[in-house]
Design a protein around this motif. Sequence first.
Motif, PDB file in Angstrom:
ATOM      1  N   MET A   1       0.848  -1.171   0.000  1.00  0.00           N
ATOM      2  CA  MET A   1       0.000   0.000   0.000  1.00  0.00           C
ATOM      3  C   MET A   1       0.894   1.234   0.000  1.00  0.00           C
ATOM      4  N   ALA A   2       0.553   2.205  -0.807  1.00  0.00           N
ATOM      5  CA  ALA A   2       1.348   3.430  -0.932  1.00  0.00           C
ATOM      6  C   ALA A   2       1.336   4.210   0.381  1.00  0.00           C
ATOM      7  N   PHE A   3       2.458   4.856   0.663  1.00  0.00           N
ATOM      8  CA  PHE A   3       2.599   5.628   1.896  1.00  0.00           C
ATOM      9  C   PHE A   3       1.499   6.673   2.024  1.00  0.00           C
ATOM     10  N   ARG A   4       1.123   7.299   0.899  1.00  0.00           N
ATOM     11  CA  ARG A   4       0.103   8.342   0.933  1.00  0.00           C
ATOM     12  C   ARG A   4      -1.197   7.809   1.542  1.00  0.00           C
ATOM     13  N   TYR A   5      -1.583   6.608   1.147  1.00  0.00           N
ATOM     14  CA  TYR A   5      -2.843   6.051   1.643  1.00  0.00           C
ATOM     15  C   TYR A   5      -2.716   5.577   3.087  1.00  0.00           C
ATOM     16  N   LEU A   6      -1.546   5.078   3.452  1.00  0.00           N
ATOM     17  CA  LEU A   6      -1.326   4.747   4.867  1.00  0.00           C
ATOM     18  C   LEU A   6      -1.442   5.999   5.727  1.00  0.00           C
ATOM     19  N   ALA A   7      -0.883   7.105   5.239  1.00  0.00           N
ATOM     20  CA  ALA A   7      -0.950   8.363   5.984  1.00  0.00           C
ATOM     21  C   ALA A   7      -2.396   8.849   6.087  1.00  0.00           C
ATOM     22  N   LEU A   8      -3.171   8.715   5.004  1.00  0.00           N
ATOM     23  CA  LEU A   8      -4.572   9.123   5.051  1.00  0.00           C
ATOM     24  C   LEU A   8      -5.380   8.263   6.021  1.00  0.00           C
ATOM     25  N   ILE A   9      -5.095   6.956   6.044  1.00  0.00           N
ATOM     26  CA  ILE A   9      -5.793   6.077   6.979  1.00  0.00           C
ATOM     27  C   ILE A   9      -5.422   6.440   8.415  1.00  0.00           C
ATOM     28  N   LEU A  10      -4.171   6.761   8.665  1.00  0.00           N
ATOM     29  CA  LEU A  10      -3.754   7.167  10.008  1.00  0.00           C
ATOM     30  C   LEU A  10      -4.438   8.476  10.405  1.00  0.00           C
ATOM     31  N   LEU A  11      -4.511   9.426   9.478  1.00  0.00           N
ATOM     32  CA  LEU A  11      -5.206  10.686   9.766  1.00  0.00           C
ATOM     33  C   LEU A  11      -6.682  10.426  10.047  1.00  0.00           C
ATOM     34  N   ASN A  12      -7.292   9.562   9.253  1.00  0.00           N
ATOM     35  CA  ASN A  12      -8.689   9.175   9.470  1.00  0.00           C
ATOM     36  C   ASN A  12      -8.864   8.601  10.869  1.00  0.00           C
ATOM     37  N   TRP A  97      -2.942  -4.928  26.852  1.00  0.00           N
ATOM     38  CA  TRP A  97      -1.767  -4.500  26.096  1.00  0.00           C
ATOM     39  C   TRP A  97      -1.337  -5.572  25.099  1.00  0.00           C
ATOM     40  N   LEU A  98      -1.491  -6.841  25.486  1.00  0.00           N
ATOM     41  CA  LEU A  98      -1.204  -7.931  24.557  1.00  0.00           C
ATOM     42  C   LEU A  98      -2.159  -7.857  23.366  1.00  0.00           C
ATOM     43  N   GLY A  99      -3.411  -7.577  23.632  1.00  0.00           N
ATOM     44  CA  GLY A  99      -4.379  -7.407  22.543  1.00  0.00           C
ATOM     45  C   GLY A  99      -3.993  -6.282  21.608  1.00  0.00           C
ATOM     46  N   VAL A 100      -3.522  -5.178  22.174  1.00  0.00           N
ATOM     47  CA  VAL A 100      -3.059  -4.048  21.352  1.00  0.00           C
ATOM     48  C   VAL A 100      -1.885  -4.489  20.479  1.00  0.00           C
ATOM     49  N   ALA A 101      -0.962  -5.240  21.061  1.00  0.00           N
ATOM     50  CA  ALA A 101       0.191  -5.723  20.287  1.00  0.00           C
ATOM     51  C   ALA A 101      -0.266  -6.632  19.144  1.00  0.00           C
ATOM     52  N   LEU A 102      -1.262  -7.456  19.390  1.00  0.00           N
ATOM     53  CA  LEU A 102      -1.775  -8.330  18.333  1.00  0.00           C
ATOM     54  C   LEU A 102      -2.437  -7.519  17.217  1.00  0.00           C
ATOM     55  N   ILE A 103      -3.150  -6.479  17.579  1.00  0.00           N
ATOM     56  CA  ILE A 103      -3.754  -5.601  16.566  1.00  0.00           C
ATOM     57  C   ILE A 103      -2.668  -4.969  15.703  1.00  0.00           C
ATOM     58  N   VAL A 104      -1.636  -4.447  16.344  1.00  0.00           N
ATOM     59  CA  VAL A 104      -0.539  -3.816  15.600  1.00  0.00           C
ATOM     60  C   VAL A 104       0.130  -4.840  14.675  1.00  0.00           C
ATOM     61  N   GLY A 105       0.344  -6.057  15.176  1.00  0.00           N
ATOM     62  CA  GLY A 105       0.930  -7.103  14.331  1.00  0.00           C
ATOM     63  C   GLY A 105       0.050  -7.404  13.131  1.00  0.00           C
ATOM     64  N   GLY A 106      -1.255  -7.486  13.348  1.00  0.00           N
ATOM     65  CA  GLY A 106      -2.181  -7.737  12.234  1.00  0.00           C
ATOM     66  C   GLY A 106      -2.170  -6.616  11.218  1.00  0.00           C
ATOM     67  N   ILE A 107      -2.101  -5.377  11.700  1.00  0.00           N
ATOM     68  CA  ILE A 107      -2.044  -4.236  10.781  1.00  0.00           C
ATOM     69  C   ILE A 107      -0.797  -4.330   9.915  1.00  0.00           C
ATOM     70  N   CYS A 108       0.318  -4.661  10.534  1.00  0.00           N
ATOM     71  CA  CYS A 108       1.581  -4.769   9.764  1.00  0.00           C
ATOM     72  C   CYS A 108       1.469  -5.839   8.688  1.00  0.00           C
ATOM     73  N   LEU A 109       0.818  -6.953   8.997  1.00  0.00           N
ATOM     74  CA  LEU A 109       0.654  -8.013   8.010  1.00  0.00           C
ATOM     75  C   LEU A 109      -0.250  -7.595   6.850  1.00  0.00           C
ATOM     76  N   VAL A 110      -1.334  -6.907   7.170  1.00  0.00           N
ATOM     77  CA  VAL A 110      -2.293  -6.515   6.135  1.00  0.00           C
ATOM     78  C   VAL A 110      -1.738  -5.390   5.258  1.00  0.00           C
ATOM     79  N   ALA A 111      -0.994  -4.464   5.855  1.00  0.00           N
ATOM     80  CA  ALA A 111      -0.522  -3.291   5.120  1.00  0.00           C
ATOM     81  C   ALA A 111       0.614  -3.601   4.156  1.00  0.00           C
ATOM     82  N   ARG A 112       1.236  -4.751   4.293  1.00  0.00           N
ATOM     83  CA  ARG A 112       2.377  -5.083   3.419  1.00  0.00           C
ATOM     84  C   ARG A 112       1.980  -5.269   1.988  1.00  0.00           C
TER      85      ARG A 112
END
Length: 112
Positions: A1-12, A97-112
């Motif tokens: 995914m292009a950085f521009r769209y990642l940035a827009l999703i983060l802003l959203n 906090w473990l749940g938060v870490a799992l969410i972040v891990g899932g985001i990293c997998l999907v965004a690649r």
Amino acid sequence: MAFRYLALILLNACLLVAGQVLWKIGLQATGLDWWRLLTNSKVWIGFLAFGLATLIWFQVLDKVPLSRALPVQSIAYVLGVLAGCFFFHEAFSWARWLGVALIVGGICLVAR
């Protein structure tokens, strides 16, 4: 995914969480006194944040498949936990906090 769209999703996501935080602050000030709630400026700024988030989301959905964009938007859950800690001094267990870490891990997998 292009950085521009990642940035827009983060802003959203930031705008969505900001809206929720403002609504909670408004509720803390007024309770469920509907008249006072609907005349509270923080509540209306929260509505504005949600409106802007929606316009940004339209831009994202125009270019990014929903199956990729929506899971990345779940960063809002992580930001919500951080906002709860920072603005409302909410305590969280290690399991949350473990749940938060799992969410972040899932985001990293999907965004690649």
